[in-house]
Write a protein that holds these residues in place. Structure first.
Motif, PDB file in Angstrom:
ATOM      1  N   UNK A 150       0.858  -1.186   0.000  1.00 13.89           N
ATOM      2  CA  UNK A 150       0.000   0.000   0.000  1.00 13.89           C
ATOM      3  C   UNK A 150       0.896   1.239   0.000  1.00 13.89           C
ATOM      4  N   UNK A 151       0.790   2.035  -1.055  1.00  8.48           N
ATOM      5  CA  UNK A 151       1.708   3.172  -1.195  1.00  8.48           C
ATOM      6  C   UNK A 151       1.282   4.339  -0.303  1.00  8.48           C
ATOM      7  N   UNK A 152       2.281   5.093   0.233  1.00  6.94           N
ATOM      8  CA  UNK A 152       1.970   6.183   1.161  1.00  6.94           C
ATOM      9  C   UNK A 152       0.964   7.197   0.608  1.00  6.94           C
ATOM     10  N   UNK A 153       1.061   7.541  -0.679  1.00 10.06           N
ATOM     11  CA  UNK A 153       0.113   8.546  -1.189  1.00 10.06           C
ATOM     12  C   UNK A 153      -1.307   7.991  -1.271  1.00 10.06           C
ATOM     13  N   UNK A 154      -1.418   6.691  -1.599  1.00  5.52           N
ATOM     14  CA  UNK A 154      -2.749   6.062  -1.617  1.00  5.52           C
ATOM     15  C   UNK A 154      -3.289   6.006  -0.188  1.00  5.52           C
ATOM     16  N   UNK A 155      -2.402   5.649   0.736  1.00  6.78           N
ATOM     17  CA  UNK A 155      -2.819   5.561   2.131  1.00  6.78           C
ATOM     18  C   UNK A 155      -3.256   6.926   2.668  1.00  6.78           C
ATOM     19  N   UNK A 156      -2.547   7.961   2.274  1.00  9.35           N
ATOM     20  CA  UNK A 156      -2.918   9.303   2.731  1.00  9.35           C
ATOM     21  C   UNK A 156      -4.316   9.680   2.223  1.00  9.35           C
ATOM     22  N   UNK A 157      -4.626   9.235   1.008  1.00 10.43           N
ATOM     23  CA  UNK A 157      -5.965   9.498   0.481  1.00 10.43           C
ATOM     24  C   UNK A 157      -7.021   8.747   1.314  1.00 10.43           C
TER      25      UNK A 157
END
Ligand SMILES: *Cc1c(COP(=O)(O)O)cnc(C)c1O
Length: 393
Positions: free
Chosen positions: A375-382
């Motif tokens: 799970x990529x950090x930018x996806x997780x931030x979303x």
């Protein structure tokens, strides 16, 4: 500015991301297993068992067909059957409880702790006492679950099992890789069972399971039971049988083996499993930091590590939050919307004293967010933004 919505659909569990990392190795392993011709019990099965035992700090590991039969096999070995009580949680996947009536025994349901989602040791003891007082069922086995990845409170459960002479199974289908005080559950449990269903933390490309134990006799019985009750070394000695031991059947067993192809896949996946567990930890930490004000985030016991099979939050407005997330393109799942004791086939089995109020409340409040090692950090931030924007937009 809020984080942008990712271009690709967000996966709840992304198995293809792992293929991008080790896909060619996995493909080679599958082809090699097929070309070897040793489809059943080929060399990768033995190699995997030895590596799993080593990883799980256990003396023995026996693979089998799936995580459900991994639970059935020890119950068969201990001759658990009619009149016996098997204590288990109701806040779990059906298989944990299902195998109890399957061997003819009776489930007795125990409540869980609201913070860890795992079996409550104090309610277990109260339930054992009530069962003894009632007198129709004989307490035999406790099956605790490492729900969503965190080990149950095995030190406390072991103490209770010792006090009442009960066997303890750690159903670690979701929690394989999770530890307490640096130890895997077999340190306390008579055996640990796991599942290699593709979506579990250590998953194959099909069904599979395993039992880990330090108990030599149990290990020998499991080898026999997964192969139609075929005689083991002790049985051959006792039987004075001069033909191939393969055709000496000394107990009622079944066919529950792991395919060579799946073992070959799992060997490749086990090699990167510690790294994936660390990646899951990082994902959980990012959720924890981003979400802790908005919802109740999962709590680990002191000195516990989780394999983070699920990242499960609690909120009083669960269904509205789930709908909000869906509208923002974030997949979320309810594990579990119905407690096992509320399911029709299980309604007849006894509950511990006072019923299961925590379990029943959790089924209304829990929601699991996307969780996997890639799970990529930018996806997780979303995703975090999506949760936090609920009610605030
Ligand atoms: C998945 C699961 C099982 C059963 O595993 P299968 O391999 O699907 O048979 C058992 N217990 C728990 C807690 C599980 O999550």
């Amino acid at each position: 500015m809020p984080p942008a919505k990712p271009n690709n659909p967000i996966a709840f569990i992304d198995l293809q991301a792992q293929r991008r990392r080790i896909g060619p190795k996995l493909n080679d392993a599958v082809i090699a297993a097929i070309e070897s011709g040793a489809y059943i019990m080929g060399p990768p099965v033995k190699e995997l068992e030895s590596k799993l035992a080593n990883f799980g700090q256990a003396k023995h590991c026996l693979t089998c067909a799936n995580g459900t039969e991994a639970l059935v096999l020890p119950l068969m070995a201990w001759e658990v059957g009619p009149g016996d009580a098997v204590f288990c949680p109701s806040f779990t996947f059906a298989a944990t409880a299902e195998i109890v009536p399957l061997v003819g025994a009776s489930c007795v349901f125990v409540d869980v702790d609201g913070d860890t989602f795992n079996m409550s040791p104090s309610h277990l003891e109260a339930t054992i006492k009530a069962t003894l007082r009632e007198g129709t069922l004989k307490p035999k086995v406790v099956i605790a679950v490492c729900l969503f990845g965190q080990p149950a409170n095995y030190p406390a459960l072991r103490e209770i099992c010792d006090r009442y002479g009960l066997k303890l199974i750690a159903d670690s289908a979701q929690g394989f890789g999770g530890t307490l005080k640096g130890k895997h559950p077999t340190y306390w449990a008579d055996c640990t069972t796991t599942s290699f269903f593709p979506a579990k933390p250590l998953g194959a490309y099909g069904d599979g399971g395993a039992v880990l134990t330090d108990d030599d006799l149990l290990a020998e019985q499991l080898v026999s039971l997964r192969m139609h009750g075929q005689a083991g070394p002790r049985d051959v000695q006792n039987a004075n049988f001069s033909h191939e031991a393969k055709y000496l059947n000394v107990r009622i067993g079944m066919n529950s083996r792991l395919d060579t192809v799946q073992a070959a896949v799992l060997l490749e996946k086990l090699a990167i499993f510690p790294d994936e567990l660390a990646a899951r930890d990082a994902v959980a930490a990012r959720y924890g930091a981003g979400l802790s004000n908005a919802v109740s985030t999962p709590r680990l016991m002191t000195e516990a590590t989780s394999s983070w099979a699920q990242y499960t939050i609690k909120t009083d407005r669960r269904d509205d939050l789930a709908a909000h997330l869906k509208s923002m393109g974030v997949p979320a799942m309810v594990y579990y919307p119905i407690a096992i004791h509320k399911q029709i086939p299980y309604a007849k089995y006894p509950l511990g004293p006072g019923g299961l109020p925590v379990t029943e409340s959790l089924t209304q409040k829990v929601l699991s967010l996307p969780m996997h090692p890639y799970l990529e950090p930018d996806v997780q931030d979303y995703i975090i933004h999506a949760v936090n924007s609920f009610g605030g937009d």
